[in-house]
Design a protein around this motif. Structure first.
Motif, PDB file in Angstrom:
ATOM      1  N   SER A 121     -28.571   7.262  -2.577  1.00  0.00           N
ATOM      2  CA  SER A 121     -27.169   7.380  -2.984  1.00  0.00           C
ATOM      3  C   SER A 121     -26.343   6.429  -2.122  1.00  0.00           C
ATOM      4  N   ILE A 122     -25.622   5.529  -2.762  1.00  0.00           N
ATOM      5  CA  ILE A 122     -24.864   4.497  -2.067  1.00  0.00           C
ATOM      6  C   ILE A 122     -23.369   4.782  -2.187  1.00  0.00           C
ATOM      7  N   ASN A 123     -22.680   4.683  -1.055  1.00  0.00           N
ATOM      8  CA  ASN A 123     -21.217   4.755  -1.039  1.00  0.00           C
ATOM      9  C   ASN A 123     -20.747   3.936   0.162  1.00  0.00           C
ATOM     10  N   GLU A 124     -20.624   2.630  -0.049  1.00  0.00           N
ATOM     11  CA  GLU A 124     -20.332   1.702   1.027  1.00  0.00           C
ATOM     12  C   GLU A 124     -19.191   0.775   0.638  1.00  0.00           C
ATOM     13  N   VAL A 125     -18.666   0.031   1.617  1.00  0.00           N
ATOM     14  CA  VAL A 125     -17.667  -1.005   1.384  1.00  0.00           C
ATOM     15  C   VAL A 125     -18.278  -2.331   1.796  1.00  0.00           C
ATOM     16  N   SER A 126     -18.240  -3.307   0.908  1.00  0.00           N
ATOM     17  CA  SER A 126     -18.881  -4.587   1.172  1.00  0.00           C
ATOM     18  C   SER A 126     -18.070  -5.436   2.146  1.00  0.00           C
ATOM     19  N   SER A 127     -18.770  -6.384   2.780  1.00  0.00           N
ATOM     20  CA  SER A 127     -18.165  -7.295   3.747  1.00  0.00           C
ATOM     21  C   SER A 127     -17.464  -8.448   3.033  1.00  0.00           C
ATOM     22  N   PRO A 128     -16.623  -9.219   3.768  1.00  0.00           N
ATOM     23  CA  PRO A 128     -16.032 -10.415   3.170  1.00  0.00           C
ATOM     24  C   PRO A 128     -17.118 -11.371   2.693  1.00  0.00           C
ATOM     25  N   PRO A 129     -16.848 -12.178   1.648  1.00  0.00           N
ATOM     26  CA  PRO A 129     -15.530 -12.397   1.041  1.00  0.00           C
ATOM     27  C   PRO A 129     -15.195 -11.446  -0.104  1.00  0.00           C
ATOM     28  N   LEU A 130     -16.165 -10.688  -0.618  1.00  0.00           N
ATOM     29  CA  LEU A 130     -15.902  -9.766  -1.731  1.00  0.00           C
ATOM     30  C   LEU A 130     -15.854  -8.344  -1.192  1.00  0.00           C
ATOM     31  N   ILE A 131     -14.674  -7.924  -0.760  1.00  0.00           N
ATOM     32  CA  ILE A 131     -14.520  -6.596  -0.175  1.00  0.00           C
ATOM     33  C   ILE A 131     -14.212  -5.602  -1.291  1.00  0.00           C
ATOM     34  N   SER A 132     -15.134  -4.658  -1.490  1.00  0.00           N
ATOM     35  CA  SER A 132     -14.918  -3.654  -2.527  1.00  0.00           C
ATOM     36  C   SER A 132     -15.876  -2.499  -2.297  1.00  0.00           C
ATOM     37  N   ARG A 133     -15.628  -1.403  -2.983  1.00  0.00           N
ATOM     38  CA  ARG A 133     -16.481  -0.222  -2.874  1.00  0.00           C
ATOM     39  C   ARG A 133     -17.779  -0.448  -3.636  1.00  0.00           C
ATOM     40  N   MET A 134     -18.903  -0.073  -3.035  1.00  0.00           N
ATOM     41  CA  MET A 134     -20.222  -0.135  -3.682  1.00  0.00           C
ATOM     42  C   MET A 134     -20.728   1.302  -3.795  1.00  0.00           C
ATOM     43  N   ARG A 135     -20.813   1.785  -5.034  1.00  0.00           N
ATOM     44  CA  ARG A 135     -21.263   3.157  -5.280  1.00  0.00           C
ATOM     45  C   ARG A 135     -22.357   3.153  -6.333  1.00  0.00           C
ATOM     46  N   GLY A 136     -23.214   4.148  -6.248  1.00  0.00           N
ATOM     47  CA  GLY A 136     -24.222   4.303  -7.275  1.00  0.00           C
ATOM     48  C   GLY A 136     -25.507   4.896  -6.741  1.00  0.00           C
ATOM     49  N   THR A 137     -26.545   4.841  -7.562  1.00  0.00           N
ATOM     50  CA  THR A 137     -27.831   5.464  -7.243  1.00  0.00           C
ATOM     51  C   THR A 137     -28.965   4.509  -7.565  1.00  0.00           C
ATOM     52  N   ILE A 138     -29.933   4.465  -6.677  1.00  0.00           N
ATOM     53  CA  ILE A 138     -31.173   3.740  -6.904  1.00  0.00           C
ATOM     54  C   ILE A 138     -32.315   4.735  -6.777  1.00  0.00           C
ATOM     55  N   THR A 139     -33.213   4.739  -7.743  1.00  0.00           N
ATOM     56  CA  THR A 139     -34.366   5.640  -7.720  1.00  0.00           C
ATOM     57  C   THR A 139     -35.642   4.811  -7.638  1.00  0.00           C
ATOM     58  N   VAL A 140     -36.477   5.137  -6.668  1.00  0.00           N
ATOM     59  CA  VAL A 140     -37.743   4.444  -6.455  1.00  0.00           C
ATOM     60  C   VAL A 140     -38.875   5.430  -6.726  1.00  0.00           C
TER      61      VAL A 140
END
Length: 278
Positions: A72-91
Motif C-alpha cells: 500500500s503506497i501513500n507517498e509524496v514524490s520528490s522534485p521536479p514532479l511533486i505530487s501524491r503517489m497512492r495505490g496498491t501493488i500486489t506481488v
C-alpha cells in the motif's frame, strides 16, 4: 519498490553515523516513463512498525496476505514532479526460494532472492498506472556500509524460458571479486549456472560504466532507462545468455562515487527527512 530499514542511500543515515537503522527507514517508490515520479522519504523510528507479516513505514506498508504480498503506497514524490503517489501493488510469487548468497566471505552482506519469478498487479491513482505483468521480489541485508566493502557492482535479473537468471558481479575492497550466476526454475529451485563473462556496454548520461553477462559476439544494450544518478543506474537491458536473447532489469553501482561527500547534499534534495510518522 524498496523497503529500507537503515536506508543505505540516505544522506541522513550517513550523517547520523548509522548507529540506529530503525531511525532511518523508508519505502521507496519509482515509476518510469512519461509522468514518472520518485519518492524516497527518510523517516524516523516512530514511523516504523514491524511484525512477522508486515513492514509499515509511515503511511505506506508491505503485508503478506496468504500467498501474496500487498504493498500500500501513500507517498509524496520528490522534485521536479511533486505530487501524491497512492495505490496498491500486489506481488504473487510463483514460488518462494530457501536460498541466500553471502556477498562477502564473512557474511556481512547477504542477498536473499525470495521470489525470482512472480506476477504483479499495479493500481496507482494516476492515469495509465494500472497494469499487470512479470515481477520479482528479493532482499539485501548488511552490517556494514556498502562503500566500506565494495567499490563497484552490477546486478541483473533476466526472465528466461526456464525461469530466471540472476547475475551478481562486484569488486570488493579486499581485492577479490564476486562473480555469481544463478539460475532459478519455476519452482524456485536455484543452482549455479555456467554463464559468459561480463561485457561492457554504453555508459549512462552520467558516464557511469556498465557491464553485464553476454555471449561472445553479442553486445548488451539498454532498452529503457529507469533511474540515472551520478553513482547509480537502473534500466531494462537486452543481452544474450547461452544462446537465448533476454531482457531484464539491470543495475550498476559505483561506490567510489557514492562515497564522495559532495554527493550527500545533492541526495538530500531527492531524499527529504521526516522525523515522525507523516
Amino acid at each position: 519498490m524498496i523497503g529500507f530499514i537503515g536506508s543505505v542511500f540516505s544522506p541522513w543515515y550517513h550523517w547520523s553515523g548509522r548507529g540506529n537503522p530503525a531511525n532511518n527507514c523508508c519505502i521507496n517508490v519509482a515509476t518510469y516513463g512519461k509522468g514518472g515520479r520518485f519518492a524516497m522519504t527518510d523517516r524516523g523510528e516512530g514511523a516504523l512498525r514491524r511484525s512477522a507479516d508486515a513492514l509499515e513505514v509511515g503511511p505506506s506498508a508491505m503485508r503478506w496476505l496468504g500467498d501474496r504480498l500487498e504493498i500500500s503506497i501513500n507517498e509524496v514524490s520528490s522534485p521536479p514532479l511533486i505530487s501524491r503517489m497512492r495505490g496498491t501493488i500486489t506481488v504473487v510469487p510463483e514460488a518462494v526460494t530457501r536460498v541466500e548468497l553471502p556477498l562477502t566471505q564473512d557474511g556481512a552482506h547477504v542477498w536473499r532472492p525470495f521470489a525470482p519469478t512472480s506476477r504483479i498487479s499495479v493500481d496507482l491513482e494516476a492515469p495509465g498506472w494500472q497494469f499487470e505483468g512479470h515481477g520479482y521480489f528479493d532482499s539485501n541485508f548488511g552490517t556494514r556500509p556498502l562503500e566500506q566493502d565494495f567499490s563497484y557492482w552490477t546486478w541483473g535479473r533476466f526472465p528466461t524460458r526456464d525461469g530466471a537468471a540472476c547475475f551478481y558481479d562486484a569488486a570488493r575492497r579486499d581485492g577479490t571479486n564476486l562473480d555469481a550466476a544463478i539460475g532459478f526454475d519455476s519452482q524456485g529451485r536455484a543452482k549455479m549456472i555456467d554463464a559468459p563473462a561480463a561485457k561492457p556496454f554504453k555508459r549512462t548520461l552520467w558516464a557511469l560504466r556498465r557491464e553485464t553477462r553476454a555471449d561472445d559476439g553479442f553486445t548488451p544494450r539498454q532498452i529503457k532507462p529507469m533511474l540515472d544518478a551520478p553513482f547509480y543506474s537502473r534500466s531494462v537491458v537486452e543481452t544474450q545468455i547461452n544462446g537465448e536473447v533476454v531482457q531484464g532489469v539491470h543495475e550498476a553501482l559505483d561506490l567510489n562515487r557514492y562515497a564522495n561527500p559532495v554527493l550527500k547534499p545533492m541526495l538530500a534534495c531527492r531524499v527529504p527527512r521526516r522525523k515522525n510518522w507523516g
